[in-house]
Structures are given as structure tokens and as C-alpha cells.
Design a protein around this motif. Structure first.
Motif, short mmCIF file in Angstrom:
data_model
loop_
_atom_site.label_atom_id
_atom_site.label_comp_id
_atom_site.label_asym_id
_atom_site.label_seq_id
_atom_site.Cartn_x
_atom_site.Cartn_y
_atom_site.Cartn_z
N ARG A 1 21.17 6.11 0.87
CA ARG A 1 21.66 7.57 0.32
C ARG A 1 22.95 7.97 0.75
O ARG A 1 23.63 8.56 0.11
CB ARG A 1 20.60 8.64 0.84
CG ARG A 1 20.86 10.05 0.57
CD ARG A 1 19.70 10.87 1.25
NE ARG A 1 20.29 12.18 1.40
CZ ARG A 1 19.67 13.28 2.05
NH1 ARG A 1 18.46 13.00 2.83
NH2 ARG A 1 19.88 14.33 2.06
N LYS A 2 23.34 7.19 1.96
CA LYS A 2 24.80 7.73 2.67
C LYS A 2 25.89 7.09 1.53
O LYS A 2 26.70 7.86 1.33
CB LYS A 2 24.92 7.29 3.91
CG LYS A 2 26.06 7.41 4.56
CD LYS A 2 26.34 7.10 6.08
CE LYS A 2 27.56 7.18 6.63
NZ LYS A 2 27.68 6.83 8.03
N THR A 3 25.63 5.83 1.20
CA THR A 3 26.64 5.16 0.42
C THR A 3 26.62 5.84 -1.01
O THR A 3 27.81 6.07 -1.65
CB THR A 3 26.19 3.87 0.17
OG1 THR A 3 26.49 3.07 1.43
CG2 THR A 3 27.27 3.25 -0.70
N ILE A 4 25.49 6.17 -1.70
CA ILE A 4 25.36 6.78 -2.77
C ILE A 4 26.09 8.39 -2.65
O ILE A 4 26.84 8.67 -3.64
CB ILE A 4 23.91 7.07 -3.24
CG1 ILE A 4 23.29 5.62 -3.50
CG2 ILE A 4 24.02 7.68 -4.54
CD1 ILE A 4 21.92 5.61 -3.70
N GLU A 5 25.75 9.07 -1.81
CA GLU A 5 26.32 10.32 -1.92
C GLU A 5 27.75 10.31 -1.57
O GLU A 5 28.59 11.12 -2.01
CB GLU A 5 25.74 11.03 -0.60
CG GLU A 5 24.25 11.76 -0.91
CD GLU A 5 23.73 12.35 0.09
OE1 GLU A 5 24.21 12.34 1.39
OE2 GLU A 5 22.67 13.43 -0.21
N SER A 6 28.34 9.38 -0.84
CA SER A 6 29.71 9.41 -0.51
C SER A 6 30.56 8.88 -1.83
O SER A 6 31.64 9.47 -2.19
CB SER A 6 30.18 8.49 0.55
OG SER A 6 29.61 7.14 0.32
N SER A 7 29.98 8.13 -2.62
CA SER A 7 30.35 7.58 -3.86
C SER A 7 30.69 8.66 -4.72
O SER A 7 31.75 8.91 -5.51
CB SER A 7 29.66 6.42 -4.35
OG SER A 7 29.79 5.25 -3.67
N LEU A 8 29.42 9.44 -4.96
CA LEU A 8 29.38 10.65 -5.84
C LEU A 8 30.57 11.61 -5.38
O LEU A 8 31.13 12.20 -6.17
CB LEU A 8 27.98 11.35 -6.01
CG LEU A 8 26.95 10.22 -6.21
CD1 LEU A 8 25.37 11.05 -6.28
CD2 LEU A 8 27.21 9.66 -7.90
N ALA B 1 33.15 11.40 -3.82
CA ALA B 1 34.62 10.90 -3.93
C ALA B 1 34.97 11.08 -5.20
O ALA B 1 36.20 11.18 -5.43
CB ALA B 1 34.64 9.52 -3.23
N ALA B 2 34.04 10.92 -6.07
CA ALA B 2 34.50 10.69 -7.50
C ALA B 2 34.05 12.11 -8.25
O ALA B 2 34.43 12.31 -9.62
CB ALA B 2 33.58 9.64 -8.44
#
Length: 336
Positions: free
Chosen positions: A60-67, A69-70
Motif C-alpha cells: 500500500r505504501k508504494t502504491i499510494e506514494s506513486s499515485l 506523486a502522479a
């Protein structure tokens, strides 16, 4: 970089490789910068695949940070749109992921996911088409009515994001199953190991629940290879490929390929490149071809002993299927 194109072309010619499929990670800012806002053209020797490990791992952390940032909303639909947009950019052959070492799908895990395949028997019943038409009215399926739209600790990224986008885009999913990361953390990236017995039932449950999605799979442990062959003989949407990583040893390639030929004929891909460094293609393919050729010689001897002498054309056909043809036939299928 000057000279890279010529070097790449030379390596592919020496290795006898027509093309290689890159695994590109949209959840990595380091890689994303080379694709957006504009990506450089690359040789036709390369094709793309979208790597989606965070979705299988539920990171979840990686997914949320990617979303974030974009600029995408932190919702399941935002995650799906993020994936769709990257598919538009990368134009992948398939989605790809290495499963976490503890990745399991217990019986019933996917029970809440709507089966989108057609029940042919039900469609024979009187009034079936009228019922099907009314079912297309805009409504939320009962099993999805309580599905949270915001990302939280219970978000199901596999079924609610990855599988949905794969079905929409008719994209296969390639799975590499059985690696255990950081067995010896002091070795960093070189410290990964193997799960002795990975849960191959994951494949049967995925293939059963998502019959319109094609799955490619390879296992890291020798112990899983027999079950993988059995599953490949039962599911038309499953294709087995390669001798991955710790299985890329002559003795293991021999055993695995012999078993696959005996059980699947030529309906599998004998080996895949799986190279972190481009130059590895040269040695990997030279030794793999030699080992697999020896296996085929023994199999053709058995045919001759039964009275059937294979022709050169038949041998070329079989070799072509094992080294790419079977994969391309599988990729050309569509169950959508």
C-alpha cells in the motif's frame, strides 16, 4: 549512449535472439522518468512488460506514494486508471510480477469476485437472453456493493485492480513464483533464496476464477515443476515457461524439459532470457540450447524405436515451438 544500439544488436545476433521483453516498473520513480513525459525510442529487439509486484504484494505504501506523486486519487479506481495510463505509455505484451515468498490465495479468497465467463448451459434456457439484457443495466454487483472505494488495509489490489485492468485490456499476466527475498540480508540483492514448496494452487485458483485472463508462469523450485505441468494440461489459459534462476543449471534444465515434453508435448516454452545484464544472453542461450537439444535427441530416439521416423520439417516445427513459437501462439489467443 553512443554505441549501445550496435552493442545490443551484436549481442542479440550472437545469442540468436529475435527480441527480448523488458520488465518496466511504473511504481519506480527511477524508471518512470525514462517514460514520462516522453520516452526515447528503443530498438525493435525490445518489447515492454509492465511490472506490478506492489499489487500482488499489497504494498500500500508504494502504491499510494506513486499515485500521489502522479496526481491520482487514492482510490481503487485511481489505481486502476494509473495502471491503464501506464499501459497506454508502455504498450506492454503482458503484466508481470514475482510473487512474495508468502503469497497465497486460500480457497474462497476470490469468492467475492464476479465470474465474467459465460454459462453456456444457462444461456440455453428459455428467456435467457432477456435476462442477460436486463443484467446489463447500470448497477453495482451485490458482491461488490460493500467494496471500499478508498485504499485501505483491506484493499484487494490483485482482483480489484490488476485482474480488472487485464480483463479490460485483454492483457496476460506473467508470474514468477517461489523466490524468497533477503534470505541473507547481508548480501543485499544477492541474498535472495528459494521457497522449497511454493503454493502452486495459486495458479489453479487464478485460472479458474479469471478464465478470460491468460497466465504465464514459471517456478523457482524444482519441487513445483510436476504440478505446474499438470495444471498447464488442465487450463487453456495457462502457459508454462523457462527454467528460472536457480533452475538454470544443466542438470535441472534436463530434468524439467524432459518432464515437460513427456507431459505437454511442445505446448510450453523451454527457456527464457531472464538476464539482468544484456551480455548474459550469449552464454545463457548457448548452453540452454545444447542441453535442450540433448533432451530432444533422446525423445526422438524413442519415436524411432516405435517405428516413426520424424522428418526434418517436424523437428524444425517442434524446436520452433519450444523456442518461442508456442509462446507466440498462446499470446495470440484471446478469451475476452
Amino acid at each position: 549512449v553512443e554505441g549501445t544500439e550496435a552493442f545490443s544488436e551484436n549481442v542479440c545476433k550472437l545469442a540468436g535472439v529475435r527480441y527480448a521483453i523488458m520488465t518496466n516498473i511504473p511504481f519506480s520513480s527511477v524508471e518512470a522518468q525514462f517514460w514520462k513525459p516522453n520516452h526515447a525510442d528503443y530498438s525493435s529487439r525490445y518489447r515492454s512488460a509492465v511490472r506490478v509486484d506492489p499489487l500482488l504484494a499489497g504494498n500500500r505504501k508504494t502504491i499510494e506514494s506513486s499515485l500521489q506523486a502522479a496526481g491520482y486519487p487514492l482510490t481503487l479506481e485511481g489505481t486502476r486508471q494509473y495502471l491503464r495510463d501506464w499501459c497506454d505509455v508502455m504498450k506492454p505484451e503482458y503484466m508481470m510480477a514475482s510473487t512474495p515468498h508468502d503469497f497465497v490465495l486460500k480457497e474462497g479468497t476470490l469468492a467475492a469476485i464476479q465470474d465474467t465467463s459465460v454459462n453456456l448451459e444457462a444461456m440455453k434456457e428459455p428467456g435467457a437472453f432477456a435476462a442477460a439484457a436486463s443484467a446489463t443495466e447500470a448497477s453495482c454487483p451485490p458482491q461488490e456493493a460493500e467494496t471500499p472505494s478508498l485504499i485501505d488495509e483491506n484493499s484487494d489490489f490483485l482482483s480489484q485492480v490488476l485482474m480488472k485492468v487485464c480483463q479490460e485490456r485483454d492483457l496476460p499476466v506473467a508470474l514468477k513464483i517461489g523466490a524468497q527475498r533477503g534470505v541473507n540480508a547481508r548480501l543485499h540483492a544477492a541474498g535472495d533464496g528459494v521457497v522449497a514448496f511454493a503454493d502452486a494452487g495459486v495458479l489453479s485458483r487464478l485460472c479458474t476464477r479469471f478464465p478470460k485472463v491468460r497466465f504465464l508462469a514459471t517456478f523457482l523450485s524444482l519441487n513445483n515443476q510436476h504440478e505446474a505441468c499438470v495444471l498447464a494440461s488442465k487450463f487453456r489459459n495457462l502457459h508454462i515457461y523457462g527454467c528460472w534462476w536457480y533452475c538454470n543449471n544443466p542438470s535441472l534444465i534436463t530434468r524439467i524439459t524432459q518432464m515437460r515434453v513427456e507431459m505437454l508435448g511442445t505446448a510450453f516454452t523451454a527457456q527464457h532470457s531472464d538476464a539482468r545484464v544484456l551480455g548474459q544472453l550469449i552464454y545463457k542461450w548457448s548452453h540452454s540450447r545444447a542441453v535442450i537439444a540433448n533432451v530432444l535427441v533422446e525423445e526422438y530416439k524413442k519415436l524411432v524405436q516405435t517405428g516413426w521416423k520424424p522428418t526434418r520439417a517436424e523437428i524444425r516445427r517442434d524446436v520452433g515451438r519450444l523456442f518461442g513459437g508456442s509462446y507466440e501462439e498462446f499470446m495470440a489467443k484471446s478469451f475476452a
